[in-house]
Every structure is written in C-alpha cells, then in structure tokens.
Design an enzyme around this catalytic site. Sequence first.
Site, PDB file in Angstrom:
ATOM      1  N   ASP A  52      39.092  32.973  46.743  1.00 19.87           N
ATOM      2  CA  ASP A  52      39.128  34.437  46.685  1.00 19.87           C
ATOM      3  C   ASP A  52      40.391  34.928  47.403  1.00 19.87           C
ATOM      4  OD1 ASP A  52      38.249  36.940  45.993  1.00 19.87           O
ATOM      5  OD2 ASP A  52      36.325  36.801  47.016  1.00 19.87           O
TER       6      ASP A  52
ATOM      7  N   HIS B  74      34.967  38.263  35.322  1.00 15.11           N
ATOM      8  CA  HIS B  74      34.981  39.161  36.492  1.00 15.11           C
ATOM      9  C   HIS B  74      36.367  39.723  36.783  1.00 15.11           C
ATOM     10  CE1 HIS B  74      34.233  40.861  40.394  1.00 15.11           C
ATOM     11  NE2 HIS B  74      34.961  39.952  41.035  1.00 15.11           N
TER      12      HIS B  74
HETATM   13  C1  HEM Z   1      29.589  38.573  45.619  1.00 17.48           C
HETATM   14  C2  HEM Z   1      30.341  39.330  44.853  1.00 17.48           C
HETATM   15  C3  HEM Z   1      31.730  38.952  44.410  1.00 17.48           C
HETATM   16  C4  HEM Z   1      32.286  37.719  44.234  1.00 17.48           C
HETATM   17  C5  HEM Z   1      31.621  36.357  44.415  1.00 17.48           C
HETATM   18  C6  HEM Z   1      33.656  37.929  43.819  1.00 17.48           C
HETATM   19  C7  HEM Z   1      34.558  36.904  43.558  1.00 17.48           C
HETATM   20  C8  HEM Z   1      35.863  37.094  43.159  1.00 17.48           C
HETATM   21  C9  HEM Z   1      36.815  36.043  42.929  1.00 17.48           C
HETATM   22  C10 HEM Z   1      36.539  34.559  43.090  1.00 17.48           C
HETATM   23  C11 HEM Z   1      37.969  36.623  42.526  1.00 17.48           C
HETATM   24  C12 HEM Z   1      39.252  35.892  42.103  1.00 17.48           C
HETATM   25  C13 HEM Z   1      40.200  35.715  43.231  1.00 17.48           C
HETATM   26  C14 HEM Z   1      41.222  36.809  43.362  1.00 17.48           C
HETATM   27  O1  HEM Z   1      41.800  37.251  42.357  1.00 17.48           O
HETATM   28  O2  HEM Z   1      41.446  37.238  44.489  1.00 17.48           O
HETATM   29  C15 HEM Z   1      37.757  38.050  42.523  1.00 17.48           C
HETATM   30  C16 HEM Z   1      38.712  38.989  42.192  1.00 17.48           C
HETATM   31  C17 HEM Z   1      38.478  40.345  42.168  1.00 17.48           C
HETATM   32  N1  HEM Z   1      37.296  40.989  42.431  1.00 17.48           N
HETATM   33 FE1  HEM Z   1      35.576  40.139  43.019  1.00 17.48          FE
HETATM   34  N2  HEM Z   1      33.889  39.266  43.723  1.00 17.48           N
HETATM   35  C18 HEM Z   1      32.745  39.926  44.084  1.00 17.48           C
HETATM   36  C19 HEM Z   1      32.559  41.290  44.147  1.00 17.48           C
HETATM   37  C20 HEM Z   1      33.452  42.217  43.690  1.00 17.48           C
HETATM   38  C21 HEM Z   1      33.199  43.647  43.605  1.00 17.48           C
HETATM   39  C22 HEM Z   1      31.893  44.331  44.004  1.00 17.48           C
HETATM   40  C23 HEM Z   1      34.332  44.212  43.104  1.00 17.48           C
HETATM   41  C24 HEM Z   1      34.600  45.678  42.783  1.00 17.48           C
HETATM   42  C25 HEM Z   1      33.668  46.472  42.300  1.00 17.48           C
HETATM   43  C26 HEM Z   1      35.305  43.157  42.900  1.00 17.48           C
HETATM   44  C27 HEM Z   1      36.592  43.334  42.442  1.00 17.48           C
HETATM   45  C28 HEM Z   1      37.512  42.342  42.287  1.00 17.48           C
HETATM   46  C29 HEM Z   1      38.887  42.581  41.926  1.00 17.48           C
HETATM   47  C30 HEM Z   1      39.563  43.926  41.705  1.00 17.48           C
HETATM   48  C31 HEM Z   1      39.496  41.325  41.853  1.00 17.48           C
HETATM   49  C32 HEM Z   1      40.957  41.031  41.502  1.00 17.48           C
HETATM   50  C33 HEM Z   1      41.132  40.921  40.018  1.00 17.48           C
HETATM   51  C34 HEM Z   1      42.576  40.665  39.645  1.00 17.48           C
HETATM   52  O3  HEM Z   1      43.428  41.377  40.184  1.00 17.48           O
HETATM   53  O4  HEM Z   1      42.830  39.788  38.849  1.00 17.48           O
HETATM   54  N3  HEM Z   1      34.737  41.958  43.253  1.00 17.48           N
HETATM   55  N4  HEM Z   1      36.454  38.317  42.905  1.00 17.48           N
END
Ligand code: HEM
Length: 500
Positions: free
Chosen positions: A225, A362
């Site tokens: 992450d 996601h």
């Molecule tokens: C337990 C809940 C969550 C998990 C396990 C999770 C996991 C991840 C992972 C593994 C990444 C990819 C790594 C990265 O690009 O930094 C990511 C990216 C991201 N997540 Fe989550 N996330 C969670 C909750 C959320 C929530 C609630 C939001 C917003 C409503 C969110 C928004 C984002 C965004 C904006 C990115 C970057 C996407 C990009 O720029 O490509 N995440 N998340």
Amino acid sequence: MKLTHFSLLVAFVLQGVYAVPNLPSNDLKPRRTSSILINPAAQPALPSAQQAASSSASVGLNLTNIQGDILIGMKKNKELFFFFSIVDPTSFKSQLGADILPLITSTTELLAVSTQPNTLVNIAFSQRGLTALGITDNLGDSLFTAGQLNDASSLGDTTSNWVSEFAGTSIDGVLLLASDTVDNINNTLSQLQSTLNGSISEVYSIQGQARPGNEQGHEHFGFMDGISNPAIDGFSTPLPGQAVVAPGIILVGEQGDGTTRPSWAIDGSFLAFRQLEQRVPEFNKFLIDNALSEPNLTVDQNTELLGARMMGRWKSGAPVDLTPLVDDPVLAADPQRNNNFNYTHPDFNLATDQSHCPFSAHIRKTNPRADIGGSFSEHIIRAGIPYGPEVTDAEAASNVSSTDPTLERGLAFVAYQANIGNGFAFLQQFWANNINFHTSSVGQDPIIGVATPDGPRSVGGLDPLDSTRDITLNQDFVISRGGEYFFSPSLSAIQNTFSA
Ligand code: HEM
Ligand SMILES: *[C@@H]1O[C@H](CO)[C@@H](O)[C@H](O)[C@H]1NC(C)=O
Ligand SMILES: *[C@@H]1O[C@H](CO)[C@@H](O)[C@H](O)[C@H]1NC(C)=O
Ligand SMILES: *[C@@H]1O[C@H](CO)[C@@H](O)[C@H](O)[C@H]1NC(C)=O
Ligand SMILES: *[C@@H]1O[C@H](CO)[C@@H](O)[C@H](O)[C@H]1NC(C)=O
Ligand SMILES: *[C@@H]1O[C@H](CO)[C@@H](O)[C@H](O)[C@H]1NC(C)=O
Ligand SMILES: *[C@@H]1O[C@H](CO)[C@@H](O)[C@H](O)[C@H]1NC(C)=O
C-alpha cells in the site's frame, strides 16, 4: 568475560550516542539517528528538506505551518489514534498554546531524520470539538459540520457494525502519535496526559502498526500500500504517472480550493478517519474458491491473479495494467515505473478492453486516470496504517475471522482533502459503491464497495478470459466499523485561534 567486555563497550558506546550535548531541553524532541518512518522500496521517498523548501517557496507554501501527517502518506511505523472528549475547555485552550503547540510536528520537521521528534504529535478536531472550544466560524464543509454518523447511510455503512464510540456523540478530537516504537508513543502519551491534567479524556483509541518483516508497507490482505498518492504542487516532485494536484485540493484555503473559508483555516486539511475491518481468512478462501483459469498458470497463480485483478495491483505492488498475467517484483519496487500507467495502450480500446485491468479494480475505481480524461480534482492523500494482529493459525485453518475483539484487524484509514464531499466521501459513494461507474453494470469495487442495502453483489470484468462474466461476492471482506470527520488546523491556527 568476553561478553562482559562487550556489554561494557556497548554501554559505553550507547552512552556516547545518547548523551549528545545540546539536546533541546524538551525531552520529547531529542534528535534522532534513525527515521520514525518506514520506506519500503515500492513507496515513493519523501522530498528532502532542501527540495521541499525550494518547491514550496515557488508556490508560497509554508511547510512549517502544516501538520506533519497531512502530506507524508502511509509511512508511519507505529501510530496511535487517541480519540478524546474535551472535559475542561478553558484549561485545554490555555494548554493548547502553551504546552501542546510546541509538541506539534510540522511537515518540515519530518523531512530530515535529524529534525524528527521522538514521537510525531498531530491533533485534529471534530465539529463538536470546535464548538466546545467556542469556535463558531463555518469551515465550509457540510459533511464535516454534520459529522460522519450523519453520512453513514450515504457511505453505504451498516451502522449496527459501528464501534459504539463512533456512533455516540462524544468525540471532540483525535491525537495522532506516531513513532518507530510503541514505547515512545506510550511515553509521549503519558507526558501529554500529565500536562493536560484531565482537561481531555480518552473516548477510544486504536493502536496501528506496520505489518512485520517482509510485509512491512503491505495492508492485511497482503498488498503493498502507500504507492499512489497525488503529488502536491509545492511539495513533491511528481514521479512518472503520478497525478499532480494544486495544493488547495488537499489544503484548505490554498490555491485550487474553490470554497470560501475563514482566513485562519488556511493550511488546514479535513481528515476522514475510518476503522475498516478486514476479513482476511474469508478473503483468502474466496480467492481459492474462485481462482481464475488462465491456461498457462498454476492453480496458485490463478488464485493470486484473481486477487490482483480485484485490487488492480499484485501483492508486490506491480500494477496489473503493466503486467497483467504475472507478478513483476522488480517493477513493483521501482517508483519510477510502478505508478506510470493510465489504462491506455497502443491499439487498445480503453472503453471496452479489461484484459489488463478490470474497470471494477479497487485502484481503477478510486483513481480512474485516463478513463475520465486524466485530469480531475477528486483526489485524496491516504495516510492510514494497518491495525490489529496477524492472522492466527486457528483463523487460517478455519477460514473464518475470530470473534475475539482483540483479534480484529484492518486498516485505520485516514484520508486528507480540502473538501470531504469531493474527496473520501465522493470516492466511496459515487465511485466504489456505484455499480455503473465508470461504465454500465461493472459492479461495485470488490475491495471496499458495498451494496445498499447490504447483501450479495456481483462484480464484472474480473475474469480475463470472459469479461462478460460476473463473479458473485456473498460477503464483504472490508467492513466499516465507523469513524469521524476532523479538521487538522495549521500550527498558526492552533496558536492564534484554538488557544486562549
Ligand atoms: C481496508 C480497506 C482498504 C484496503 C485494503 C485498500 C488497499 C489499497 C491498496 C493495496 C492500494 C494500492 C496501493 C497504492 O496505490 O497505494 C490502494 C490504493 C488506493 N486506495 Fe485503497 N484500500 C482500502 C480502502 C480505501 C478507501 C476507503 C478508499 C477511498 C474511499 C481508498 C482509496 C484508494 C486510492 C485513491 C488509491 C490509489 C489509487 C491509484 O492512485 O492508483 N482505499 N488501496
Ligand atoms: C510559517 O509557519 C510558522 C508556523 O506557524 C510560522 O512561525 C512562520 O512565521 C511562518 N513563516 C512564514 C514565512 O510565514
Ligand atoms: C503501551 O500502552 C498500552 C496501553 O496502556 C499498553 O497496552 C501497552 O502494553 C504499552 N506498550 C508498551 C510497549 O509499553
Ligand atoms: C490539575 O487539576 C486539578 C483538578 O482540576 C487542580 O486542582 C490542579 O490545580 C491542576 N494542576 C495543575 C498543575 O494545573
Ligand atoms: C501459453 O503458452 C504457450 C507456450 O508458451 C503459448 O503458445 C500460448 O500463447 C500461451 N497462452 C496464453 C493464453 O498465454
Ligand atoms: C496516458 O498515457 C499515455 C502514455 O504515456 C499518454 O500518451 C496519454 O496522453 C495519457 N492519457 C491521459 C488522458 O492522461
Ligand atoms: C478452507 O477453505 C479452503 C478453500 O475453499 C478449503 O479447501 C478448506 O477445506 C477450508 N477449510 C475448512 C476448515 O473449512
């Protein structure tokens, strides 16, 4: 004998290291020799103090005025969220300026190890907390003003799953304490508590920590992450593929913030906190039971592939858009390449082709890049940290998360933005939970999306061999346990507006 000599030598050397002359008299802020932040290869490095000083000068951003947690992303090693209620507003207001402000860590201080404090201390207030302190100016964010409980149904939350303290109405603020050891955090907290002498009281707290060993930087499902956050004009130099946003997308009152604010609110940011439980054994079983069937992959690889397509990245952090069928750990560990994609490819139909990355993944749901033209303002800075223990053997063997509350695990999710309705809440409600975003009937985000009312849901595009096939999720693997919306004021606002 040898051991004794060795211990004496160690003691002598340690004494030499720690008895540095001219330490600041405030023992909460000794100079450090190792960083309080983690820095896995896949996550972008922070700018150096020198780089940040020159780029912030070019847009007139004062990084010494901005609380340190806002711009650094998911780099904390250990972090305590201490949710409090204000018991004695008069005493607290005088302590804020006299005793707390000198401990608040600015962005500038974090950028060089030698200026980092022992423990990062940041503070943020709910609307209820502002009211308790007699601050009546309207900050111009209706979701903040109303509080997160009032937003629960729009977010798709089932409030019976909320932690009672978030569903109550007694949280006035949160202290964020981060360091490389829990010991440091505990010491800082006890010093704060004795200074505050009962003017605030603990309502609830969550201890977060980076996962151990090779899992450092990965969230509990196992995925790296903290890779993709937007670059802020005036703070960081953009990496290839990284979105660049005006400071006012994250910082209130700065260039790019279109809302009228009280003048003291400049350089603050809204902090959306969420306690997101992760059902890890259930998630792992789902991947096994629904493994894909790419002909040249083993069953284990097809299991991994399903998870990677749900997330949009392999566990290593390598984006499936760049490496659709096999993981590429070398690409994953290279910040010059691991964010350099936008879902377009030569001779490729961006509107229909999900062979690289499903529309529902996601990271594609929450940052659709070129899908919606590449330039938009719905960006957040994610600054959360995992909480709870590793999966136990008994949980792994049974495929079921324990009901023991001390074994609950998940993500202590933190998003910073200048407008919650354009940031976290928008991403959750209009993108992740919306079956028609960004294209008709693709389903919710398989990681964080929910159906309303809550129930089974089907997600499209996950099978690269048949993009018309939907896969049914009979349960959610991420469960909202609630949270609150806070405002993280600038240091000058703490001094001039919050203190008395
Ligand atoms: C337990 C809940 C969550 C998990 C396990 C999770 C996991 C991840 C992972 C593994 C990444 C990819 C790594 C990265 O690009 O930094 C990511 C990216 C991201 N997540 Fe989550 N996330 C969670 C909750 C959320 C929530 C609630 C939001 C917003 C409503 C969110 C928004 C984002 C965004 C904006 C990115 C970057 C996407 C990009 O720029 O490509 N995440 N998340
Ligand atoms: C930057 O912010 C700090 C902390 O509020 C303040 O002491 C300093 O005067 C500010 N610098 C400028 C140039 O405004
Ligand atoms: C820190 O404080 C918490 C809460 O009081 C306690 O449970 C924990 O054992 C302490 N940890 C250390 C390393 O002292
Ligand atoms: C701490 O609080 C108690 C009870 O409110 C008060 O009597 C005492 O004077 C306070 N001590 C300090 C150092 O402010
Ligand atoms: C599987 O591997 C074979 C031999 O390397 C190759 O000819 C074929 O194109 C591959 N099939 C797929 C779907 O990648
Ligand atoms: C997507 O990336 C390609 C290749 O770098 C670039 O040519 C194109 O302009 C980008 N599209 C958008 C909308 O950003
Ligand atoms: C756990 O799930 C896996 C995959 O479906 C299955 O093979 C195994 O038998 C399950 N174990 C139990 C105890 O149900």
